[in-house]
Design an enzyme around this catalytic site. Structure first.
Site, short mmCIF file in Angstrom:
data_model
loop_
_atom_site.label_atom_id
_atom_site.label_comp_id
_atom_site.label_asym_id
_atom_site.label_seq_id
_atom_site.Cartn_x
_atom_site.Cartn_y
_atom_site.Cartn_z
CE LYS A 39 164.74 18.26 1.04
NZ LYS A 39 163.96 18.65 -0.15
CB SER A 40 168.68 23.09 -2.35
OG SER A 40 167.31 23.15 -2.04
NE ARG A 44 169.95 23.74 -7.21
CZ ARG A 44 168.75 23.47 -6.67
NH1 ARG A 44 168.64 22.59 -5.69
NH2 ARG A 44 167.66 24.07 -7.12
N GLY A 112 160.73 15.87 -5.20
CA GLY A 112 160.45 16.74 -6.34
C GLY A 112 161.74 17.31 -6.93
NE ARG A 140 155.80 17.54 -5.04
CZ ARG A 140 156.96 17.82 -4.46
NH1 ARG A 140 157.64 16.85 -3.85
NH2 ARG A 140 157.44 19.04 -4.48
CD GLN A 188 161.53 21.18 -6.93
OE1 GLN A 188 160.62 20.69 -7.58
NE2 GLN A 188 161.69 20.95 -5.64
CG ASP A 339 160.73 23.75 1.21
OD1 ASP A 339 159.71 23.76 0.50
OD2 ASP A 339 161.85 23.42 0.78
NE ARG A 370 155.37 20.50 2.59
CZ ARG A 370 156.62 20.56 2.22
NH1 ARG A 370 157.19 21.71 1.93
NH2 ARG A 370 157.35 19.45 2.16
NE ARG A 413 160.90 20.99 3.92
CZ ARG A 413 162.17 20.76 4.24
NH1 ARG A 413 162.57 20.74 5.51
NH2 ARG A 413 163.07 20.55 3.30
O1 LIG Z 1 165.26 23.75 -6.06
C1 LIG Z 1 165.19 23.25 -4.93
O2 LIG Z 1 166.15 22.66 -4.39
C2 LIG Z 1 163.90 23.38 -4.19
C3 LIG Z 1 162.95 24.27 -4.62
C4 LIG Z 1 161.65 24.45 -3.97
O3 LIG Z 1 160.66 23.84 -4.79
P1 LIG Z 1 159.94 24.60 -6.02
O4 LIG Z 1 160.93 24.79 -7.10
O5 LIG Z 1 158.82 23.69 -6.42
O6 LIG Z 1 159.46 25.90 -5.45
C5 LIG Z 1 161.60 23.82 -2.58
O7 LIG Z 1 160.27 23.73 -2.13
C6 LIG Z 1 162.25 22.47 -2.55
O8 LIG Z 1 162.25 21.92 -1.26
C7 LIG Z 1 163.69 22.54 -2.99
C1 LIG Z 2 159.23 20.58 -1.14
C2 LIG Z 2 160.25 19.88 -0.67
O1 LIG Z 2 161.06 19.04 -1.40
P1 LIG Z 2 160.89 18.43 -2.86
O2 LIG Z 2 160.12 19.41 -3.71
O3 LIG Z 2 162.29 18.20 -3.33
O4 LIG Z 2 160.15 17.12 -2.72
C3 LIG Z 2 160.68 20.01 0.74
O5 LIG Z 2 161.73 19.46 1.09
O6 LIG Z 2 159.98 20.65 1.56
#
Ligand SMILES: O=C(O)C1=C[C@@H](OP(=O)(O)O)[C@@H](O)[C@H](O)C1
Ligand SMILES: C=C(OP(=O)(O)O)C(=O)O
Length: 456
Positions: A39-40, A44, A112, A140, A188, A339, A370, A413
């Site tokens: 997903k990350s 990107r 997020g 959030r 993030q 996660d 969570r 999750r």
């Molecule tokens: O940069 C990313 O792709 C992510 C960073 C993480 O969040 P945080 O930056 O809030 O730790 C993670 O929990 C999220 O699922 C994906």
């Molecule tokens: C925290 C997560 O994603 P996001 O922050 O992108 O909503 C996740 O996928 O567990």
């Protein structure tokens, strides 16, 4: 049974009827599967495609709701985004200065990552955009991104209370380069600052005390930016990016998501007799904290055919049912498995002794709180546990009763973790809503059933 979720303000997703599901004690799981793309990396790849000159070809893209919302946002900001086939996408970039103000609010649904990275992307451009999401995303914190972005010159035109969504930003093509130390470990936040830094004159520096996933840094280099990464302190990094680079389209092949692989992996460990192989799993060391922890717990995870593909380490993982024992999970490991704590708590429920997971404050600001959601779910399933400050302590047992319905709070999750627990429980586990699983792992249910899981 059908219930309605709390109103989902912006998103089409999440405002339908809840979809409950039940996982029952299952026979041994077996098979060989590839979970969907990371997903990350998927978010990107699309965003870098938007900035690049030329056509970026992405293969293995995760076609989950979170990523599809980012694809829509890229199109609204001026890219031409085309789906050529399953997981096979093309992004014709708008180029460094080519982004345009979208006509309508950008809806990031439950994501997020999508919204925070895109706020950074817009910050360094002469663009005004409104950002919104579903009821979970509206709760959030966005201030963690708005603080550095306003220091760089972005203007908050409007926002909900506390700098939350919906909010409107006016970016600037005269963004100031800053040096920013992130106050919490967050890829993030780091990525939002670096993406804003693409539009800045001069060098943007991000310092993190604890290294977090480095997909943005890797992709900056892959698309031709001048980016330097150095160690900082014991666990941290310093990332320096020269502003105003010309990014050039580059192919991205997305490996399988280790955060999704975690679910069939833990399922195989706890369901007696199981033998499952997960292929092409990304083994980036900033993502493998769960595997490290499970190996310490005595898990049988064989790392087969480790190799480098598209700039990332990947491997096949052969996982067999194992007798687990409780361990201490140190707080500095959290960024590499952030996660995965909900599903680690499920593994811990079947381990001998106590598993102590330390320093989980960031879990409170995810799709749900969570820490609370996991504790409530464990309580509903008869698992002994304790929350002490930001630590979660789970006492395992040879048998777990199960129960429910577990409240999933719009959190994919939580839903997947407790369904996994159900597969090894005495009486099964029901969860109140599985609709949000589509945000990150749309094929979870059929894939788990294909391995032998009894879920309906
Ligand atoms: O940069 C990313 O792709 C992510 C960073 C993480 O969040 P945080 O930056 O809030 O730790 C993670 O929990 C999220 O699922 C994906
Ligand atoms: C925290 C997560 O994603 P996001 O922050 O992108 O909503 C996740 O996928 O567990």
């Amino acid at each position: 049974m059908s219930a309605t979720r709390s109103a989902a303000p912006a998103s089409g997703h999440g405002d339908g009827p809840a979809q409950p599901a039940t996982a029952l004690r299952s026979p041994a799981l077996s098979g060989r599967v590839r979970v969907p793309g990371d997903k990350s990396v998927s978010h990107r790849a699309l965003i870098f495609g938007l900035f690049a000159e030329g056509i970026t070809r992405i293969t293995g893209l995760l076609e989950g709701e979170d990523v599809l919302n980012t694809a829509k946002a890229c199109a609204a900001l001026g890219a031409r985004v085309t789906r050529r086939g399953p997981g096979d996408w093309e992004v014709e970039g708008a180029g460094a200065d080519g982004l345009s103000s979208p006509a309508a609010p950008l809806d990031f649904g439950n994501s997020g990552t999508g919204v925070r990275l895109m706020m950074g992307a817009v910050a360094g451009q002469d663009v005004t955009a409104t950002f919104d999401g579903d009821a979970s995303l509206r709760r959030r914190p966005m201030k963690r991104v708005l603080d550095p972005l306003t220091a760089m010159g972005v203007e908050i035109v409007d926002s909900a209370e506390g700098g939350r969504l919906p909010l409107t930003l006016r970016g600037s093509d005269k963004t100031k380069a800053i040096t920013y130390e992130t106050p919490m470990p967050s890829a993030q936040v780091k990525s939002a600052v670096l993406l804003a830094g693409l539009g800045a004159l001069g060098e943007t520096v991000v310092i993190e005390r604890e290294a977090t996933r480095d997909h943005t840094e890797r992709m900056l280099a892959h698309f031709g930016a001048d980016v330097r990464v150095e160690p900082h302190g014991t666990h941290g990094r310093r990332i320096a990016l020269k502003g105003r680079p010309t990014l050039v389209a580059a192919p991205v092949d997305v490996p399988a998501d280790p955060s999704s692989a975690a679910f069939p992996l833990v399922a195989a460990l706890i369901v007696p007799g199981s033998d499952v192989t997960l292929t092409d799993v990304m083994m980036n060391p900033l993502r493998t904290g769960l595997i490290t922890t499970l190996l310490e717990m005595g898990a049988s995870i064989e790392v087969v055919a480790e190799r480098t593909e598209g700039g990332e380490r990947v491997a096949d993982l052969r996982v067999r049912h194992s007798r687990l024992k409780g361990v201490e999970v140190p707080p500095e490991r959290a960024p590499a498995m952030i996660d995965e704590y909900p599903v680690l708590a499920v593994a811990a429920a079947f381990a001998e002794g106590v598993t102590a997971m330390r320093g989980l404050s960031e879990l409170r600001v995810k799709e749900s709180d969570r820490l609370a959601a996991v504790a409530d779910g464990l309580a509903a399933c008869g698992v002994a546990h304790e929350v002490v400050g930001d630590d979660l302590l789970v006492t395992g047992a040879a048998t777990v009763k199960g129960g429910g319905p577990v409240a999933t709070h719009m959190d994919h999750r939580i839903a997947m973790s407790f369904l996994v627990l159900g597969l090894a429980s005495e009486e099964g586990v029901s969860v109140d809503d599985v609709a949000f699983i589509a945000t990150s792992f749309p094929t979870f249910m059929p894939m788990m059933r294909g391995l032998g899981a009894v879920i309906s």
